[in-house]
Design an enzyme around this catalytic site. Structure first.
Site, mmCIF file in Angstrom:
data_model
loop_
_atom_site.group_PDB
_atom_site.id
_atom_site.type_symbol
_atom_site.label_atom_id
_atom_site.label_comp_id
_atom_site.label_asym_id
_atom_site.label_seq_id
_atom_site.Cartn_x
_atom_site.Cartn_y
_atom_site.Cartn_z
ATOM 1 N N CYS A 90 1.761 3.713 11.771
ATOM 2 C CA CYS A 90 2.727 3.204 10.793
ATOM 3 C C CYS A 90 3.035 4.324 9.810
ATOM 4 O O CYS A 90 2.345 5.347 9.791
ATOM 5 C CB CYS A 90 2.188 1.965 10.078
ATOM 6 S SG CYS A 90 0.809 2.283 8.957
ATOM 7 N N HIS A 96 0.831 -1.195 0.000
ATOM 8 C CA HIS A 96 0.000 0.000 0.000
ATOM 9 C C HIS A 96 0.864 1.242 0.000
ATOM 10 O O HIS A 96 2.035 1.207 0.380
ATOM 11 C CB HIS A 96 -0.926 0.020 1.224
ATOM 12 C CG HIS A 96 -0.196 -0.025 2.533
ATOM 13 N ND1 HIS A 96 0.275 -1.198 3.071
ATOM 14 C CD2 HIS A 96 0.139 0.940 3.419
ATOM 15 C CE1 HIS A 96 0.874 -0.950 4.229
ATOM 16 N NE2 HIS A 96 0.798 0.347 4.459
#
Length: 721
Positions: free
Chosen positions: A224, A65
């Site tokens: 993250c 991603h």
């Protein structure tokens, strides 16, 4: 607004065999729908995100991603590969691959939907249904949430859906998962197997509740780099683990859509804190004074029960963090430090490197400022400026010598901070704020006894270790308030001072002198080989740990008021080699543009400036896209430049600056020739290697692309070099 995933974005039989090829296959579906405007540019962004941290998860899941300017709207693509594809998960390959694409400015609503998918990936009913589904429309509906696993038309033998060999996690059969799906729909999540917890047993006997009898309470933060997937998966795993352990656990997700701060009352009432993050926790001081477990975000996904058990054990021992609570001048009311880096699961080598880099990163600005000031002082005032009297008593406004002496003396003062700052922030990296005082004290002692750079390293590690040892001592609540202000600074400074003055200071000072004498004695072939080695190290990981070791070695040599000639030659060789990779990639994208993608050609323009400024990281986009061709080529050029710089006897007093400090370089013309030679070697190798690949036969099944992906033979997508 169009749906984020449709049947056209689903491939239930991926032909790809590598993660790069899988990303390309799914991205091509996005591009065909107009959701990705530049396929190669988007894939470069995916590769750059993958280089930060593998996106494989336990349970056979891969979630590549990124956020990219080449994405027009938030989009999901799903692929299934029965044999599995390696995405770096500890338990083996992934058979379920989700490619998540978010625009650079994705709105909160879409990111919320993406985060909901990330949470669903911990639901065994959801993943079992995806493994069993046999048509793309149903798969897309499952992922969108239009259908639940219970309502999906799952074959009766779904429980026997095969996982790729080597993926160690064993999932419940789909039949069982579907049977429990109604309960899952009510709770929003499904229980996940918790390591060390069987039949509801307590992994930490006797610590299921707080001392007052209420349930044990934990607050957690997850984050993250992208803030899309891992952030929310870690939150879901921790919440599940909390329910399994019978405790109250609340998570604050610091994702791309921003974050909602936990109620201060909830934090105040918490008995422990779990921080699972790969980017700095925002407003971390809110959690000061609590038992804390500080780990990477993947630990929150893969080992949630262990983290819950660890924070409960710390609470039982009375271990709490030392931070700066709001309104506190000296940190928290605790005297014990949080383990800032290298959390549970990291090896000692990883933690040691992180601690050392913490000190080096704070030291480098002092090196740069002091070194440039000293170099400018020599340039303006001449090479006798180091013998000038103090400018406080002998400053002439119109005299060049006075201005040169002023700059030289300011730079010398800045250099006096190098060793204390190095030691102080190594200790800070190990033990947070309580490590600063003993670290600075130990570093100043190293400077006093002429133990130099090695003494600073030792002082910082000793100071951090002493403070961390104090953390292990159980402290009565009545004296915790004075720990960070009085007790820790007093005890740790005394211990570090004793060890530096009496025990190890003299041997380290002798070792430092021996290393300096050895460097000053390097001549001929030995110096050339050292230059080549340093050049290889500078270009090996392009700003990574190996590069930093070489750079730190060079700056340590000039981090004195009067460095030797050999030390300045080493600094010159290191800077010259570090300029080679970005300059070479800039030149290669100019002379053979067709071998590079449009995005790489744009990056090449920026690489001219980055390389000229001695920013080796300018070559990272090229290395991430094609590491097997770019990195060896860069290393070859760096070795040539380092060896030639040492051969030519070029010297450098400044630790940074690139071509902008050429007037301060000894033998500047030959120095530039050394840089040009290395750039030429790297450029030639990159062009030749990429050209060879372009000429390789296409009928052999597949050939590499410029992003490291694999394009199947016969694909209409051109293979980009």
């Amino acid at each position: 607004m169009s749906e984020m995933i449709t049947a056209d974005l689903v491939d239930l039989d991926l032909s790809a065999d590598t993660k790069e090829a899988a990303a390309r296959a799914l991205a091509e579906r996005m591009a065909a729908l107009g959701r990705v405007t530049d396929l190669d540019g988007f894939l470069a962004d995916v590769a750059a995100r993958e280089a930060q941290m593998p996106t494989g998860l336990d349970g056979g899941i891969g979630i590549p991603h990124c956020r990219s300017e080449h994405v027009t709207e938030p989009t999901l693509a799903f692929g299934r590969k029965a044999a599995g594809i390696d995405f770096g998960a500890p338990d083996g390959p992934a058979d379920l691959i989700f490619l998540i694409a978010a625009p650079a400015g994705a709105d909160d609503a879409h990111l919320t939907i993406l985060s909901a998918l990330a949470r669903q990936l911990t639901n065994t009913a959801f993943t079992a249904a995806l493994r069993a589904v046999d048509d793309t429309e149903t798969a897309a509906a499952l992922i969108r949430g239009d259908r639940t696993p219970a309502s999906a038309d799952v074959p009766a033998d779904a429980g026997n859906a095969e996982r790729p060999e080597g993926s160690g996690a064993t999932e419940a059969g789909a039949a069982d998962a579907v049977a429990s799906a109604e309960d899952t729909a009510v709770s929003g999540t499904a229980p996940v197997p918790i390591a060390g917890v069987e039949d509801g047993s307590d992994p930490v006997p006797g610590i299921t509740a707080a001392p007052d009898g209420r349930p044990f309470r934990v607050v957690a933060v997850t984050s993250c780099p992208t803030g899309i997937a891992h952030t929310y998966m870690a939150a879901e795993s921790l919440e599940n683990a909390g329910r399994e352990a019978g405790i109250e656990l609340v998570v604050e997700t610091q994702g791309s859509a921003g974050f909602t701060r936990l109620d201060p009352a909830v934090i105040a009432a918490a008995d422990g804190v779990i921080l699972a993050h790969d980017v700095p926790v925002r407003e971390k001081e809110r959690f000061a004074g609590k038992p804390t477990v500080d780990v990477g975000v993947k630990a929150g996904i893969n080992r949630p029960a262990e983290l819950v058990a660890e924070v409960r054990e710390k609470a039982a021992r009375g271990e709490v963090t030392a931070g700066s609570a709001p309104g506190s001048a000296a940190g928290s009311a605790s005297g014990t430090p949080v383990e800032r880096t290298g959390g549970t699961g990291d090896g000692y080598g990883t933690r040691l490197r992180t601690w050392l880099m913490s000190g080096v990163s704070y030291m480098v600005p002092f090196v740069a400022a002091g070194g440039l000031l000293i170099a400018l002082g020599f340039a303006i005032g001449g090479w006798q400026v180091n013998k000038a009297p103090s400018v406080m008593d002998h400053f002439v406004w119109t005299g060049a010598d006075s201005w040169g002496a002023l700059l030289f003396q300011i730079g010398g003062v800045a250099f006096n901070f190098l060793i204390p700052v190095l030691a102080g922030y190594i200790a800070y990296g190990m033990a947070d704020r309580p490590g600063l005082v003993p670290g600075f004290v130990g570093g100043s002692i190293a400077l006093t006894i002429n133990a130099g750079f090695l003494g600073g390293l030792a002082a910082g590690l000793i100071a951090g270790g002493v403070v961390m040892a104090i953390q292990k001592v159980r402290i009565p609540a009545a004296v915790r308030g004075i720990m960070p202000v009085v007790v820790i600074p007093l005890i740790s400074s005394a211990v570090v001072g004793f060890l530096m003055f009496v025990v190890i200071g003299k041997p380290i000072a002798s070792a430092q002198k021996g290393m300096t004498d050895w460097l000053n004695g390097l001549t001929g072939a030995n110096a050339v080989l050292l230059g080549a080695l340093l050049g290889l190290m500078m270009c090996f990981d392009l700003g990574g740990p190996v590069n930093k070791v070489a750079y730190t070695f060079a700056t340590a040599g000039i981090a004195v008021a009067n460095p030797g000639d050999s030390a300045m030659k080493i600094m010159a060789a290191v800077m010259a080699a570090g300029m080679v990779p970005p300059l070479a990639m800039a030149l290669a994208t100019t002379v053979r543009a067709r071998l590079f993608t449009p995005t790489e050609r744009e990056n090449g323009k920026a690489a001219w400036v980055l390389g000229a400024s001695f920013i080796t990281e300018g070559a990272i986009p090229f290395a991430a896209a094609d590491p097997l061709r770019v990195i060896p080529s860069a290393m070859a050029g760096g070795a040539v430049t380092g060896a030639l710089s040492m051969t030519f006897g070029a010297t450098l007093r400044a630790p940074h600056g690139g071509i902008f400090v050429v007037p301060l370089i000894g033998n500047p013309f030959l120095y530039l020739i050394a840089v040009a030679a290395g750039v030429g070697v790297t450029t030639a190798l990159v062009v030749v290697l990429k050209g060879l690949r372009k000429r390789s036969p296409s009928g052999a099944g597949a050939e590499s692309t410029g992003t490291g992906a694999v394009s199947p033979a016969g694909s209409k997508e051109p293979v980009a070099a």
